[in-house]
Scaffold this motif. Sequence first.
Motif, PDB file in Angstrom:
ATOM      1  N   LEU A 399       0.829  -1.201   0.000  1.00  0.00           N
ATOM      2  CA  LEU A 399       0.000   0.000   0.000  1.00  0.00           C
ATOM      3  C   LEU A 399       0.866   1.254   0.000  1.00  0.00           C
ATOM      4  N   SER A 400       0.502   2.222  -0.829  1.00  0.00           N
ATOM      5  CA  SER A 400       1.201   3.513  -0.792  1.00  0.00           C
ATOM      6  C   SER A 400       0.792   4.229   0.497  1.00  0.00           C
ATOM      7  N   ASP A 401       1.529   5.269   0.885  1.00  0.00           N
ATOM      8  CA  ASP A 401       1.169   6.032   2.086  1.00  0.00           C
ATOM      9  C   ASP A 401      -0.230   6.628   1.923  1.00  0.00           C
ATOM     10  N   LYS A 402      -0.523   7.064   0.675  1.00  0.00           N
ATOM     11  CA  LYS A 402      -1.814   7.694   0.404  1.00  0.00           C
ATOM     12  C   LYS A 402      -2.952   6.685   0.628  1.00  0.00           C
ATOM     13  N   SER A 403      -2.763   5.466   0.109  1.00  0.00           N
ATOM     14  CA  SER A 403      -3.807   4.447   0.262  1.00  0.00           C
ATOM     15  C   SER A 403      -3.961   4.037   1.719  1.00  0.00           C
ATOM     16  N   ALA A 404      -2.817   3.871   2.416  1.00  0.00           N
ATOM     17  CA  ALA A 404      -2.872   3.455   3.825  1.00  0.00           C
ATOM     18  C   ALA A 404      -3.607   4.512   4.653  1.00  0.00           C
ATOM     19  N   ALA A 405      -3.328   5.788   4.360  1.00  0.00           N
ATOM     20  CA  ALA A 405      -3.968   6.872   5.112  1.00  0.00           C
ATOM     21  C   ALA A 405      -5.466   6.924   4.804  1.00  0.00           C
ATOM     22  N   LEU A 406      -5.816   6.746   3.516  1.00  0.00           N
ATOM     23  CA  LEU A 406      -7.233   6.778   3.119  1.00  0.00           C
ATOM     24  C   LEU A 406      -8.010   5.650   3.812  1.00  0.00           C
ATOM     25  N   LEU A 407      -7.415   4.469   3.800  1.00  0.00           N
ATOM     26  CA  LEU A 407      -8.056   3.296   4.413  1.00  0.00           C
ATOM     27  C   LEU A 407      -8.300   3.541   5.903  1.00  0.00           C
ATOM     28  N   ASP A 408      -7.266   3.988   6.579  1.00  0.00           N
ATOM     29  CA  ASP A 408      -7.342   4.222   8.014  1.00  0.00           C
ATOM     30  C   ASP A 408      -8.388   5.304   8.333  1.00  0.00           C
ATOM     31  N   ARG A 409      -8.312   6.416   7.578  1.00  0.00           N
ATOM     32  CA  ARG A 409      -9.194   7.546   7.862  1.00  0.00           C
ATOM     33  C   ARG A 409     -10.663   7.194   7.604  1.00  0.00           C
ATOM     34  N   GLU A 410     -10.940   6.542   6.472  1.00  0.00           N
ATOM     35  CA  GLU A 410     -12.334   6.260   6.115  1.00  0.00           C
ATOM     36  C   GLU A 410     -12.950   5.214   7.044  1.00  0.00           C
ATOM     37  N   ILE A 411     -12.159   4.226   7.441  1.00  0.00           N
ATOM     38  CA  ILE A 411     -12.703   3.204   8.359  1.00  0.00           C
ATOM     39  C   ILE A 411     -12.977   3.843   9.715  1.00  0.00           C
ATOM     40  N   LYS A 412     -12.057   4.681  10.169  1.00  0.00           N
ATOM     41  CA  LYS A 412     -12.263   5.327  11.487  1.00  0.00           C
ATOM     42  C   LYS A 412     -13.457   6.278  11.452  1.00  0.00           C
ATOM     43  N   LYS A 413     -13.621   6.960  10.289  1.00  0.00           N
ATOM     44  CA  LYS A 413     -14.733   7.898  10.146  1.00  0.00           C
ATOM     45  C   LYS A 413     -16.073   7.168  10.346  1.00  0.00           C
ATOM     46  N   VAL A 414     -16.153   5.953   9.818  1.00  0.00           N
ATOM     47  CA  VAL A 414     -17.405   5.201   9.869  1.00  0.00           C
ATOM     48  C   VAL A 414     -17.514   4.351  11.140  1.00  0.00           C
ATOM     49  N   CYS A 415     -16.398   3.736  11.528  1.00  0.00           N
ATOM     50  CA  CYS A 415     -16.452   2.765  12.631  1.00  0.00           C
ATOM     51  C   CYS A 415     -16.025   3.363  13.974  1.00  0.00           C
ATOM     52  N   GLY A 416     -15.547   4.599  13.996  1.00  0.00           N
ATOM     53  CA  GLY A 416     -15.119   5.228  15.251  1.00  0.00           C
ATOM     54  C   GLY A 416     -13.617   5.153  15.432  1.00  0.00           C
ATOM     55  N   PRO A 417     -13.048   6.052  16.243  1.00  0.00           N
ATOM     56  CA  PRO A 417     -11.593   6.153  16.377  1.00  0.00           C
ATOM     57  C   PRO A 417     -10.954   5.044  17.231  1.00  0.00           C
ATOM     58  N   GLU A 418     -11.773   4.323  18.005  1.00  0.00           N
ATOM     59  CA  GLU A 418     -11.211   3.330  18.929  1.00  0.00           C
ATOM     60  C   GLU A 418     -10.866   2.012  18.245  1.00  0.00           C
ATOM     61  N   LEU A 419     -11.372   1.856  17.045  1.00  0.00           N
ATOM     62  CA  LEU A 419     -11.251   0.552  16.396  1.00  0.00           C
ATOM     63  C   LEU A 419      -9.830   0.248  15.934  1.00  0.00           C
ATOM     64  N   LYS A 420      -9.374  -0.966  16.207  1.00  0.00           N
ATOM     65  CA  LYS A 420      -8.056  -1.376  15.729  1.00  0.00           C
ATOM     66  C   LYS A 420      -8.238  -2.091  14.381  1.00  0.00           C
ATOM     67  N   ILE A 421      -7.585  -1.530  13.358  1.00  0.00           N
ATOM     68  CA  ILE A 421      -7.710  -2.129  12.020  1.00  0.00           C
ATOM     69  C   ILE A 421      -6.376  -2.747  11.643  1.00  0.00           C
ATOM     70  N   GLU A 422      -6.414  -4.014  11.370  1.00  0.00           N
ATOM     71  CA  GLU A 422      -5.171  -4.711  11.036  1.00  0.00           C
ATOM     72  C   GLU A 422      -5.228  -5.116   9.569  1.00  0.00           C
ATOM     73  N   LEU A 423      -4.278  -4.632   8.789  1.00  0.00           N
ATOM     74  CA  LEU A 423      -4.222  -5.043   7.387  1.00  0.00           C
ATOM     75  C   LEU A 423      -3.252  -6.219   7.277  1.00  0.00           C
ATOM     76  N   LYS A 424      -3.789  -7.318   6.807  1.00  0.00           N
ATOM     77  CA  LYS A 424      -2.968  -8.535   6.769  1.00  0.00           C
ATOM     78  C   LYS A 424      -2.786  -8.978   5.323  1.00  0.00           C
ATOM     79  N   PRO A 425      -1.576  -8.793   4.748  1.00  0.00           N
ATOM     80  CA  PRO A 425      -1.388  -9.279   3.383  1.00  0.00           C
ATOM     81  C   PRO A 425      -1.424 -10.813   3.359  1.00  0.00           C
ATOM     82  N   VAL A 426      -2.197 -11.379   2.460  1.00  0.00           N
ATOM     83  CA  VAL A 426      -2.304 -12.838   2.358  1.00  0.00           C
ATOM     84  C   VAL A 426      -2.123 -13.256   0.900  1.00  0.00           C
ATOM     85  N   ALA A 427      -1.837 -14.543   0.703  1.00  0.00           N
ATOM     86  CA  ALA A 427      -1.633 -15.026  -0.660  1.00  0.00           C
ATOM     87  C   ALA A 427      -2.966 -15.355  -1.317  1.00  0.00           C
ATOM     88  N   GLN A 428      -3.960 -15.676  -0.503  1.00  0.00           N
ATOM     89  CA  GLN A 428      -5.241 -16.133  -1.046  1.00  0.00           C
ATOM     90  C   GLN A 428      -6.354 -15.907  -0.036  1.00  0.00           C
TER      91      GLN A 428
END
Length: 450
Positions: A399-428
């Motif tokens: 993920l680029s910095d821009k994408s990582a920031a967008l993902l974090d910001r939009e999820i927090k905007k909808v789900c609240g600031p307390e939520l822990k979001i873990e991005l896990k790269p997987v093969a499948q």
Amino acid sequence: MSAYSFVLQNIFLPCHNLVRGRHYVGRRRFLEESQWWSPDELEAFQWREATALLRHAWKCVPYYRKKFEQAGLRPQDIRGWADWRRLPTLTREEINANRKELCAEGYADKLSPHATGGSSGVPTRFYITELSYDWRTAATQRAYGWTGCTLGERAVYLWGAPIGELRLLQALKTKAYEFVQRQLIFNTFSQDDQLWVRIHERTLRYKPRLIVGYVSSLLQFARFLKQTGRELPGVKAVIAAAEPVYTAAREEIEAGLHAPLFNTYGAREFKSIAAECELRDGLHINSENILLETSDPRPEAVSELLITDLHNYGMPFIRYRIGDLGALDPSPCACGRGLPRIRSIEGRVLDMLRTADGRIIPGEFFPHLLKDIPEVRAYQVEQKSLDHIIVSAVLFAPLSDKSAALLDREIKKVCGPELKIELKPVAQIPRLASGKQRVTVGLDHHAGKN
Ligand SMILES: [Zn+2]
């Protein structure tokens, strides 16, 4: 018809189309007539359009030419529907890997970009032409008309909001469009009682005839109205989109909103695919614009759906595997329309998520968000606990910095600031027993409730 609807349909839109060289009005008039053609006339029309598209794809689209050659097929070999079924199918993965080669030569200046988060967890980016846009808008509006509501009557949408910050001009254009079409759009991606109170109050003042929404949003709103003894007088019809409508949900929504619910089936790649007419007995396929086949040659058997968009010449979708299952109903509808019907659409498994402060997040939020993260090839969102979400993703690139920031910001905007979001790269991404990928997995799923 109200004076406003009359002016919009008979003066404003024809003038707009004339000045801008658009085709919505012409296509809409055509569709209003063609829906009453006999099934044979409609099929003959489809055949003409499908074979014309095939010749165009062969001549102008490098990817199809290569693909058909590999399959040993030329347009002149396709003489009937049995031959048509020999044409290779198209997948989302193919589109993502060959996007440029799938665009028609000579169309570069006629294409506008679109994206979908993918009902099966694979975001897809594609292009459409203005003419295709006008066909699909006309078909969508025709289907809305089957509810008894007409263009220009007030409608409320329980919908999502655009991801990221809109540029001012874009935001103004969107607002002007909504104003002219008389649409009031609410973002229902983050649901709590305050949201429903606000929507109820604004909607009471706005006095809509039509309410359109995600099934999950309509259901939560209807429950809220019932539980709090609130009413919404004057609503004539409700249109449900984006998820299958089961009988229990239909009954609950109708009881809460005191209006009949009309089911629709669509996808971002095509807009309207099928919708219920006033008899609400199966969904009529918008078959002048969409050729819908089942992968099983017995149309009444439930099997994978394949879609050909007959009018997107800029980036043709021919026999596209949309990832949903369904069965066709060859019997005529008592309404008299010749358009064939589809039944039992299965797919789009989207659990809702919950937050620690009691909000509900419809599953539709995630495809809507992840379509705007270009590095994501496939994904699954899983809620582990009220404050922990894992986004498993197969990535094209980190993920680029821009994408990582967008993902974090939009999820927090909808789900609240307390939520822990873990991005896990997987093969499948694991698939369900049905072969479908589960896009969001909520806590209710772990509890075995669905
Ligand atoms: Zn009908």
